[in-house]
Structure formats: structure tokens, C-alpha cells
Design an enzyme around this catalytic site. Structure first.
Site, PDB file in Angstrom:
ATOM      1  N   ASP A  42       0.643  -8.312   5.535  1.00 44.62           N
ATOM      2  CA  ASP A  42      -0.572  -7.448   5.486  1.00 44.62           C
ATOM      3  C   ASP A  42      -1.997  -8.135   4.969  1.00 44.62           C
ATOM      4  O   ASP A  42      -1.893  -8.458   3.793  1.00 44.62           O
ATOM      5  CB  ASP A  42      -0.267  -6.195   4.797  1.00 44.62           C
ATOM      6  CG  ASP A  42      -1.423  -5.079   4.619  1.00 44.62           C
ATOM      7  OD1 ASP A  42      -2.609  -5.711   4.672  1.00 44.62           O
ATOM      8  OD2 ASP A  42      -1.198  -3.958   4.706  1.00 44.62           O
ATOM      9  N   LYS A  69     -11.053  -1.679   5.751  1.00 46.48           N
ATOM     10  CA  LYS A  69     -11.685  -2.216   4.714  1.00 46.48           C
ATOM     11  C   LYS A  69     -12.827  -3.346   4.867  1.00 46.48           C
ATOM     12  O   LYS A  69     -13.766  -2.928   5.372  1.00 46.48           O
ATOM     13  CB  LYS A  69     -10.301  -2.752   3.952  1.00 46.48           C
ATOM     14  CG  LYS A  69      -9.333  -1.740   3.942  1.00 46.48           C
ATOM     15  CD  LYS A  69      -9.822  -0.284   3.016  1.00 46.48           C
ATOM     16  CE  LYS A  69      -8.577   0.821   3.084  1.00 46.48           C
ATOM     17  NZ  LYS A  69      -7.530   1.120   3.967  1.00 46.48           N
ATOM     18  N   TYR A 104       0.840  -1.266  -0.030  1.00 45.66           N
ATOM     19  CA  TYR A 104       0.061  -0.165   0.059  1.00 45.66           C
ATOM     20  C   TYR A 104       0.829   1.320   0.006  1.00 45.66           C
ATOM     21  O   TYR A 104       1.975   1.258   0.703  1.00 45.66           O
ATOM     22  CB  TYR A 104      -1.177  -0.099   0.940  1.00 45.66           C
ATOM     23  CG  TYR A 104      -1.276   1.241   1.675  1.00 45.66           C
ATOM     24  CD1 TYR A 104      -2.249   2.012   0.661  1.00 45.66           C
ATOM     25  CD2 TYR A 104      -1.559   1.896   2.583  1.00 45.66           C
ATOM     26  CE1 TYR A 104      -2.836   3.210   0.920  1.00 45.66           C
ATOM     27  CE2 TYR A 104      -2.043   3.110   2.982  1.00 45.66           C
ATOM     28  CZ  TYR A 104      -2.754   3.822   2.039  1.00 45.66           C
ATOM     29  OH  TYR A 104      -3.218   5.131   2.312  1.00 45.66           O
TER      30      TYR A 104
END
Ligand SMILES: Cc1ncc(COP(=O)(O)O)c(C=O)c1O
Length: 399
Positions: free
Chosen positions: A191, A216, A126
């Protein structure tokens, strides 16, 4: 665990845990919905006892027995979410934070506080995770490598190996078992935001730490910002100490929303994944699309590269929400080179496979035909029409 008794005994399936974990005490208390404890402080006439509990927390980071002392040490509503997520990820504990970035920061600070400031990481990550490491904002130093280069990149001061799989935004997958093996005794942080424990449980493949941007899929409705690390109790204690000292706590209302979100996580992820795999199939067969990335493990994320200008697709959607983030009940699309990965140096970004023509779509719970109709229209978008669309979304939406 403060706040409630955990009466779980036999192992339960993921779908059952999603609904019951963190709530096992409720029926005996005559409650159905979990209470939201908004207290910032907890009265006690026993300050000697409080001193002992604070000393114990300072030594191990274990949650104080009995009621918490102060909201920054822990909160019973947040603890319910932590218990539930740990159960879903199959770990001893989980520690929640104000955001995914606060969670990653805490992990890096735990290791840096032990003198282990070197991190080995695999791109893409990310964009802000990449930035946090590359900019050395926390005094850490990063070596970027591919999965095959991890063992060689390790140093005596390496405190962490960090991977995302499927990775944001290309959905590249890594072989977790091989990576965990390459890490040796260095903790592997995975992650797991994109996969969720519904599709993948990284500790079963040798990861020590599992990170989520709970913003999320765990929350699932685009209305809560949060992060969480699932891990063993020893590491959790250190994370709680960092959280106490640096203050990146999760608000109890967010904890409540996350616990509620978890109860539908398996259903949401499976339904959205089914739609996503059908959309990925149609996109792959479409001549306007140059390339589709869809993970082998499935999931609700699709990345695809278009032959024409990707900005026209963003400007052309009407049902799909043109917004960064992911994992909500509605379908979201964004252009990583402009938004989620903008902060990464352009050469590094492209080197990690994030092409300027790449679009990332988070598939929600809408009907597949409605989504396809919207995508099809957006892909038909001609530059002249798209230029008109840039004026204002409301004006552009008029026929
Ligand atoms: C894979 C991944 N990890 C971490 C984060 C950071 O999470 P947050 O935005 O909750 O701080 C994000 C955010 O998009 C993400 O996509």
C-alpha cells in the site's frame, strides 16, 4: 488500450509523466483537456463482434479492442488515469476502483478465486484494511506478523503478503527489498498511499502489486473517492474480471479529477513534504510533545504523541482541518484511536504501536508559519477551554 492511442516512445522523467501520461493522443485530436466520457453503454451494429470481444475479456481480462461494450467493462476517461498511474509506478498496467477498499477487496478476491485464501500481513495497516482481513469478511484468513516473520508465516495456500510503508498511522517503514525476498513466489502487495510514486516505487524493490487509496494524494483535493492497483498485465486482467463481476467501478468524472490531480502530484508532494519535515523538527523539540514519528523517506505525513489529552489538540485547531483522510491541499489532523483505527480491536491497535495519545497529521500546502502558529495554539489548549470548544466549533471559534 481503448479510447485513445498511446504514442509514448522514449522513457520520461516522473514530473513529465505526471503531466503528459494518459494524454499523449490529445494534441493530435485537437484537444487540450481530456474528454469526459459519461456513456454507460456503447452502440454497435456488430453483435457477433461484441460476442467475440466479451469472450476475449472473459478469457484474459484484457481491455476489449475498440470502444467498450458497457461501462462496467471499462471507460476511456478512467483508462487515461490508469495509464498515467501505471506510468508513474513503473508497471505495465493499473486498474481503478470506486475506492481504496474496493481495490483491496478485488485483490483478495482474485487470490481467493484461485483457492489462495491465506494472507500474511504486517501491522499497522489502515484500520479498515486491518478490519477486512481480521473479520474474514471475504472468506480470507490472516496471519499477522512482523517483517522478520513473513517467510515463516507463508503456507501453501498463502495468496498474498500485505504491507504498508510508511504505515498508517504510525509511519513505520519496512525494508521492501527484504520483505519482497521473504515472500518468494507469493505476490507482495504494498500500500503506497502515504509515499506515492514520487517518494517510492515499490515494484523497483520487488513488489508485484501496488495499491493506492487514490482518495488521498493522487486526487489531492479531498473531492474524489477512488482506489487503484498498479501491477503487471496478467494480474490486471484478473482484477478487471473481478471489477466487471462485482461492480466496484470508478466513475468517469472521478477518473478525470484523478488524472488532473496526477499532473500536480510531484509538486504537491514535494512542497508539502518540505513543510512537514520542518513541522516534525519543531514538534520533536517541543516539551509538550512526547514523541514524533516522521519517515526516513520523508513525506507529508507526521504522527506525534502528546503528553496531555490529544482530544484537546483536535478541539483546539482553527486553521488545520480536524478530519480523517489525508493527502489534500489543506492540512488535516485526526486521532487514530478514535477514527481511522477505531474499528481495530484496542489491544491489537495498541500492540501495533498506535498509542491512545497519537495524533496523525497530513500536511498540506499552507505556509509553515501559519501551520505552526495553529499547532502551537492547539497544543496550549487547556482542558477547561477545550471543554468549551466541544459545544460547537462555531461557538468555540469566537474569541
Ligand atoms: C493507507 C490506506 N489504504 C487504504 C485506504 C482505503 O481507501 P479508501 O478510503 O479510498 O477506500 C486508506 C483510507 O484511509 C488508507 O489510508
Amino acid at each position: 488500450m481503448h479510447g485513445y492511442d498511446d504514442v509514448r516512445t522514449a522513457p520520461r522523467a516522473l514530473a513529465t509523466e505526471a503531466v503528459h501520461a494518459g494524454r499523449d493522443d490529445l494534441a493530435r485530436q485537437g484537444l487540450h483537456a481530456p474528454p469526459i466520457d459519461l456513456s454507460t453503454t456503447y452502440p454497435s451494429y456488430d453483435s457477433r463482434g461484441e460476442a467475440a470481444r466479451i469472450d476475449a475479456f472473459a478469457t484474459t481480462g484484457a481491455e476489449p479492442d475498440g470502444p467498450p461494450v458497457y461501462g462496467r467493462l471499462g471507460n476511456p476517461t478512467v483508462a487515461r488515469f490508469e495509464t498515467a498511474l501505471a506510468r508513474l509506478e513503473g508497471t505495465e498496467a493499473a486498474v481503478a476502483f470506486a475506492s481504496g477498499m474496493a481495490a483491496l477487496t478485488a485483490v483478495l478476491l482474485v487470490r481467493a478465486s484461485m483457492g489462495l485464501r491465506h494472507v500474511v500481513a504486517v501491522r499497522p495497516l489502515y484500520g479498515c484494511s486491518d478490519h477486512l482481513l481480521t473479520a474474514g469478511l471475504l472468506g480470507t484468513e490472516v496471519t499477522w506478523t512482523d517483517p522478520a516473520g513473513i517467510a515463516e508465516a507463508l503456507r501453501p495456500d498463502t495468496g498474498l503478503v500485505l504491507v504498508e510503508t510508511p504505515a498508517n498511522p504510525t509511519l513505520t517503514e519496512v525494508d521492501l527489498r527484504a520483505v519482497a525476498h521473504a515472500c518468494g513466489s507469493v505476490p507482495l502487495l504494498v500500500d503506497n498511499t502515504f509515499a506515492t510514486p514520487v517518494l517510492q516505487r515499490p515494484t523497483e524493490h520487488g513488489a508485484r502489486l501496488v495499491l493506492h487509496s487514490a482518495t488521498k494524494y493522487l486526487g489531492g483535493h479531498g473531492d474524489v473517492l477512488a482506489g487503484v492497483v498498479a501491477c503487471d498485465e496478467e494480474f490486471a486482467g484478473r482484477l478487471r474480471q473481478i471489477r466487471f463481476a462485482t461492480g466496484g467501478v470508478l466513475h468517469p468524472l472521478a477518473g478525470y479529477l484523478l488524472l488532473r490531480g496526477l499532473s500536480t502530484l510531484p509538486v504537491r508532494v514535494r512542497a508539502a513534504s518540505e513543510t512537514a519535515s520542518e513541522l516534525a523538527r519543531r514538534l520533536a523539540a517541543d516539551p509538550r510533545v512526547a514523541r514524533v514519528h516522521y519517515p526516513r523517506i520523508g513525506g507529508a505525513m507526521i504522527a506525534f504523541e502528546v503528553h496531555d489529552d490529544p482530544h484537546d489538540v483536535i478541539a483546539g485547531v482553527r486553521l488545520i482541518t480536524p478530519a480523517v483522510s489525508l493527502g489534500s491541499v489543506d492540512t488535516l489532523i485526526q486521532h487514530p484511536a478514535s477514527i481511522s483505527h477505531r474499528i481495530v480491536d484496542a489491544d491489537d491497535r495498541r500492540g501495533a504501536g498506535v498509542s491512545d495519545r497519537l495524533l496523525r497529521m497530513s500536511v498540506g500546502l499552507e505556509d509553515v508559519e501559519d501551520l505552526w502558529a495553529d499547532l502551537d495554539r492547539a497544543l496550549r489548549q487547556r482542558p477547561e477551554r477545550a471543554a468549551g470548544n466541544h459545544r460547537t466549533p462555531a461557538a468555540a471559534a469566537r474569541p
